[in-house]
Scaffold this active site. Structure first.
Site, PDB file in Angstrom:
ATOM      1  N   ASP A   1      39.758  32.549  36.293  1.00 43.17           N
ATOM      2  CA  ASP A   1      39.189  32.688  35.495  1.00 43.17           C
ATOM      3  C   ASP A   1      39.438  31.295  34.267  1.00 43.17           C
ATOM      4  O   ASP A   1      38.498  30.958  34.662  1.00 43.17           O
ATOM      5  CB  ASP A   1      40.023  33.567  34.445  1.00 43.17           C
ATOM      6  CG  ASP A   1      39.456  34.271  33.285  1.00 43.17           C
ATOM      7  OD1 ASP A   1      38.620  34.795  33.025  1.00 43.17           O
ATOM      8  OD2 ASP A   1      40.229  35.102  32.416  1.00 43.17           O
TER       9      ASP A   1
ATOM     10  N   LYS B   1      35.120  33.133  37.641  1.00 42.66           N
ATOM     11  CA  LYS B   1      34.289  33.107  36.662  1.00 42.66           C
ATOM     12  C   LYS B   1      34.310  31.727  36.086  1.00 42.66           C
ATOM     13  O   LYS B   1      34.971  31.459  35.042  1.00 42.66           O
ATOM     14  CB  LYS B   1      35.157  34.090  35.582  1.00 42.66           C
ATOM     15  CG  LYS B   1      35.202  34.969  36.239  1.00 42.66           C
ATOM     16  CD  LYS B   1      35.746  36.081  34.699  1.00 42.66           C
ATOM     17  CE  LYS B   1      36.261  37.306  34.884  1.00 42.66           C
ATOM     18  NZ  LYS B   1      36.662  38.215  33.645  1.00 42.66           N
TER      19      LYS B   1
ATOM     20  N   ASP C   1      43.006  36.508  43.835  1.00 47.13           N
ATOM     21  CA  ASP C   1      41.461  37.758  42.964  1.00 47.13           C
ATOM     22  C   ASP C   1      41.054  36.909  42.450  1.00 47.13           C
ATOM     23  O   ASP C   1      39.884  37.153  42.627  1.00 47.13           O
ATOM     24  CB  ASP C   1      42.134  39.461  42.696  1.00 47.13           C
ATOM     25  CG  ASP C   1      43.001  38.633  41.294  1.00 47.13           C
ATOM     26  OD1 ASP C   1      43.433  37.325  40.803  1.00 47.13           O
ATOM     27  OD2 ASP C   1      43.627  39.948  40.516  1.00 47.13           O
TER      28      ASP C   1
HETATM   29  P1  IMP Z   1      43.694  32.542  35.217  1.00 46.70           P
HETATM   30  O1  IMP Z   1      44.833  31.911  34.445  1.00 46.70           O
HETATM   31  O2  IMP Z   1      42.992  32.468  33.441  1.00 46.70           O
HETATM   32  O3  IMP Z   1      42.644  32.173  35.571  1.00 46.70           O
HETATM   33  O4  IMP Z   1      43.765  34.134  35.434  1.00 46.70           O
HETATM   34  C1  IMP Z   1      43.534  34.538  36.455  1.00 46.70           C
HETATM   35  C2  IMP Z   1      44.344  35.687  36.323  1.00 46.70           C
HETATM   36  O5  IMP Z   1      44.107  36.591  35.217  1.00 46.70           O
HETATM   37  C3  IMP Z   1      43.751  36.178  37.021  1.00 46.70           C
HETATM   38  O6  IMP Z   1      44.481  36.106  38.154  1.00 46.70           O
HETATM   39  C4  IMP Z   1      43.737  37.851  36.937  1.00 46.70           C
HETATM   40  O7  IMP Z   1      45.125  38.339  37.571  1.00 46.70           O
HETATM   41  C5  IMP Z   1      43.387  38.210  35.286  1.00 46.70           C
HETATM   42  N1  IMP Z   1      42.272  38.364  35.867  1.00 46.70           N
HETATM   43  C6  IMP Z   1      41.161  37.204  34.860  1.00 46.70           C
HETATM   44  N2  IMP Z   1      40.563  38.201  34.668  1.00 46.70           N
HETATM   45  C7  IMP Z   1      40.444  39.304  35.305  1.00 46.70           C
HETATM   46  C8  IMP Z   1      39.620  40.890  34.960  1.00 46.70           C
HETATM   47  O8  IMP Z   1      38.385  40.325  34.679  1.00 46.70           O
HETATM   48  N3  IMP Z   1      39.950  41.869  35.351  1.00 46.70           N
HETATM   49  C9  IMP Z   1      41.254  41.087  35.588  1.00 46.70           C
HETATM   50  N4  IMP Z   1      42.247  40.674  35.724  1.00 46.70           N
HETATM   51  C10 IMP Z   1      41.918  39.677  34.841  1.00 46.70           C
HETATM   52 MG    MG Z   2      46.325  37.831  39.047  1.00 42.71          MG
END
Ligand code: IMP
Ligand code: MG
Length: 168
Positions: A95, A123, A92
């Site tokens: 981040d 992002k 999805d």
């Molecule tokens: P990462 O490991 O920080 O890249 O996190 C990714 C996960 O964090 C995604 O799969 C989302 O489930 C969650 N996530 C990151 N940003 C958002 C947001 O703005 N809304 C909801 N979930 C988010």
């Molecule tokens: Mg996720």
């Protein structure tokens, strides 16, 4: 932030590129990361007029908080084999990048022939590990978003569009 109509149009474009990239693939294994990708994967596979198999992987990340735990555990593994196969991982949001980079390592370990990734949202300003999905739907600013499968504390996954959460 992003209307259902814009998401739709973007998925059509992405599907065209994916089909071209996997031209000749016998049956593409499309792996959705639970739970945030469930709406995206449903719309995406319906635009892919080629043989696909759908599988799911669940890893822990945020719990119900907004901060990534940075520690990624596999909660639900794939049902099928991916050794020697062509795989597309559907996420999805990228981040900090910890989740996708961990998942890619985890799955590459099983020896897929080819493994590509697609994220509906990215992002880039939040990145902590260097990783970029093979395809990205939309780059967005550092805002917390919900809808189209994406939640805040298990709410708003059923919104048909992507909206930003206003914290008051
Ligand atoms: P990462 O490991 O920080 O890249 O996190 C990714 C996960 O964090 C995604 O799969 C989302 O489930 C969650 N996530 C990151 N940003 C958002 C947001 O703005 N809304 C909801 N979930 C988010
Ligand atoms: Mg996720």
């Amino acid at each position: 932030m992003i209307s259902a109509k814009r998401i739709d149009a973007r998925i059509e474009e992405l599907a065209r590129e994916i089909k071209a990239a996997f031209e000749g693939t016998e049956k593409l294994v499309v792996v959705g990361l639970l739970r945030g990708s469930f709406v995206f994967i449903a719309d995406l596979v319906r635009e892919l007029d080629m043989p696909v198999e759908v599988d799911f992987l669940e890893v822990s990340s945020y719990g119900d908080s907004m901060e990534s735990s940075r520690e990624v555990r596999v909660l639900k593994d794939l049902r099928g084999e991916i050794a020697g196969r062509d795989v597309l991982v559907v996420e999805d949001i990228v981040d900090t990048g910890h989740t996708l980079s961990h998942v890619v390592k985890f799955l590459k370990n099983r020896g897929p022939r080819k493994l590509e990734t697609i994220a509906l949202l990215d992002k880039p300003s939040r990145r902590e590990v260097e990783i970029k999905a093979s395809w990205t739907g939309f780059e967005i600013p550092d805002e917390f978003v919900v809808g189209y499968g994406i939640d805040y504390a298990q709410r708003d996954r059923n919104l048909p569009y992507i909206g930003k959460v206003r914290f008051v």
